[in-house]
Design a protein around this motif. Structure first.
Motif, short mmCIF file in Angstrom:
data_model
loop_
_atom_site.label_atom_id
_atom_site.label_comp_id
_atom_site.label_asym_id
_atom_site.label_seq_id
_atom_site.Cartn_x
_atom_site.Cartn_y
_atom_site.Cartn_z
N ILE A 1 40.01 40.46 -22.65
CA ILE A 1 40.65 41.67 -22.12
C ILE A 1 40.08 42.91 -22.80
O ILE A 1 39.81 42.91 -24.00
N ASP B 1 52.58 45.13 -21.12
CA ASP B 1 52.08 46.46 -21.47
C ASP B 1 53.23 47.40 -21.80
O ASP B 1 53.18 48.16 -22.79
N ASN C 1 44.79 39.96 -30.31
CA ASN C 1 44.61 41.33 -29.82
C ASN C 1 44.47 42.25 -31.02
O ASN C 1 45.39 42.35 -31.84
N SER D 1 46.47 47.27 -20.41
CA SER D 1 45.47 46.28 -20.04
C SER D 1 44.62 46.84 -18.92
O SER D 1 45.13 47.47 -18.00
#
Length: 542
Positions: free
Chosen positions: A162, A133, A68, A140
């Motif tokens: 994502i 989150d 991420n 997200s």
């Protein structure tokens, strides 16, 4: 209507083609998986992504790599933090397919799931995502989950992306239909590449298991030979690495790739595979008279017959002498001398029955003299104490094998070569038969089975020849010899070098780089590891 321009479509197709070529050429599975995820993320401008692999039992999806950008997260892969996330089960507790987790749904149905906003989506359990989150201060939104199935339809994993970003503003947006088709195409190519890698790995594991199977068979026949098959490849690799690291001298240009090492290792494991055909009583021959059993006990029995006959004869002589006390004393004295002589001869033959490094000519002649003792066999016929075959065995100059048995032992290398040359080796292993088949050749051309000279053999075969000899010299579990000390073994090995049996330059590296000591610390009994004075090793100058 397409959401991409013709130029963007062409660019994506070119990227996909390039990536397909790269995937087919990549032999590192960990690097391959990470390349797949990063390529998918880059081509769709996703903020993050996860690649799941189906577990070996095919009951769950395991987190393989998770990346991420916003969070700076890098888990798994080649250099990321360890993955501690739990697997996602593909079935519920009742055994029904797990349709609540979006990754499990895609895996079970084989259908891609493209969700514009997970907070507005229904039908899936996103509680874990919501907790994530909150914990990381992240949001997200768009999800694209694509199953990875190979050409046979077998599930290999799931690719999940994502938060796609707009290429101009960077705002989070849904994954487009073209994104989905692109990732589905990539997932299909990736699944095939992963399957190929898995098949290659499985075949390699199967082959190594087959090698171990052969060695188990040899080990069951002879545990001493089995350990030899384990230790020789280890020592071979130690010496090969020392040669690889040599920066000057005749082997300065010698180097080995990972594939070269693999071939040499397998050759070491299989270098004596032909011994699976060698009769046990030859492989395990501990004494000169041993066949299925040690026939020295038959010789012992004959000596008992000779002693019995000597005692009977003395009693007959006493009867003939009547009451002559003086004659009786002489008979007793002669009997004692005869019995002592027979005991001495029997003890000598028992010592001669034990193999050694060298049997003196005078000891061989004494065996022949003892053999001429006459005795009455069970059939009533008089014959020599030892027959010609027994004499030939008891006068073996070195070791315990006669010429016929030595030929049987030597034949194992011919069988090894035939066995290995019959296999359809892949290109990177095609030299295994040459490496393994040359370890009994000699630099002077007087080895076997092909009588090759040094320059006709590969460096690897010459390395293995040294490893094979040194392991045999130091082994203390052989039934026919004692294990030499480290210094004794090096002196004997130096003799091989002086007689031009082994490569002198490899021998110098073996001693100079102290490969012998590395091996000794790992495999030799501590009682055998004595102080080595390298100046006393024949043919070596420190």
């Amino acid at each position: 209507m397409s959401d991409l321009t013709h130029a963007e479509v062409a660019q994506r197709l070119e990227r996909l083609t390039e990536l397909s070529v790269e995937l087919s050429a990549n032999t590192n599975t960990a690097a391959l998986l990470e390349r797949i995820l990063r390529a998918a993320k880059d081509m769709t401008r996703a903020d993050g992504g996860t690649l799941y692999r189906v577990t070996r039992d095919r009951c769950a999806l395991s987190f393989c790599i998770s990346i991420n950008d916003t969070l700076g997260m890098y888990l798994g892969g080649q250099g990321g933090e360890p993955v501690t996330l739990p697997d996602i089960p593909l079935s519920t507790a009742s055994g029904a397919p797990n349709m609540a987790a979006v990754a499990a749904y895609a895996a079970n149905t084989g259908v891609s799931v493209n969700i514009p906003d997970v907070y507005q989506a229904e039908g899936f359990n996103f509680s874990g995502m919501r907790q994530f989150d909150v914990a990381h201060g992240y949001h997200s939104q768009s999800f694209l989950t694509v199953p990875m199935r190979d050409h046979e339809g077998a599930l290999t994993g799931v690719l999940q992306l994502i938060n796609a970003r707009d290429k101009r503003s960077g705002a989070i947006q849904a994954f487009s239909e073209s994104d989905q088709r692109l990732i589905e195409a990539l997932a299909s190519q990736a699944a095939i590449a992963i399957t190929n890698q898995s098949l290659i790995k499985t075949l390699e594991e199967l082959f190594e298991a087959f090698v171990k199977l052969i060695n188990i068979g040899i080990d069951e026949k002879s545990p001493h030979t089995g350990r030899h098959c384990e230790h020789v490849p280890e020592l071979t690799m130690m010496l090969a690495q020392a040669v690889h690291e040599t920066a000057n001298g005749p082997f300065a240009a010698f180097s080995m790739s990972d594939r070269d090492r693999k071939a040499l290792w397998i050759a070491g494991l299989l270098h004596d595979c032909g011994k699976i055909t060698t009769p046990v009583h030859v492989v395990e021959k501990a004494t000169k008279l041993e066949t299925i059993f040690d026939r020295i006990h038959l010789v012992d029995a004959r000596f008992e017959v000779l002693k019995r006959d000597a005692e009977i004869q003395s009693l007959k002589d006493k009867l003939a002498a009547g009451n002559d006390a003086r004659r009786h004393a002489e008979i007793n004295q002669l009997l004692s001398a005869r019995l002592a002589g027979l005991d001495e001869d029997r003890a000598f033959l028992r010592r001669a029955n034990v193999g050694g490094e060298f049997m003196r000519p005078e000891d061989q002649e004494r065996v022949r003299q003892i053999a001429r003792h006459r005795w009455i066999a069970p059939d009533g016929n008089e014959r020599d104490l030892l027959d010609a075959e027994e004499v030939a065995n008891l006068t073996i100059r070195a070791g315990t094998l006669n010429e016929a048995e030595r030929e049987i032992i030597n034949n194992h290398i011919s069988v090894t070569i035939r066995m290995l040359e019959s296999l359809p080796w892949p290109r990177h292993l095609e030299l295994v038969p040459e490496y393994a088949g040359g370890h009994h050749e000699r630099m002077d051309g007087n080895g076997y089975p092909r009588g090759l000279r040094g320059e006709q053999m590969s460096v690897q075969a010459r390395i293995m020849a040294i490893a094979d000899i040194f392991e045999a010299l130091t082994a203390k579990d052989r039934p026919y010899k004692k294990g030499n000390t480290l210094s004794e073994s090096l002196v004997i090995l130096g003799g091989f070098r002086q007689r031009n049996h082994i490569d002198p330059d490899l021998f110098d590296i073996f001693v100079r780089q102290k490969v012998y000591l590395q091996y000794a610390k790992k495999f030799m009994d501590p009682s055998q590891i004595d102080e080595v004075d390298e100046s006393l090793i024949p043919g070596y100058r420190p």
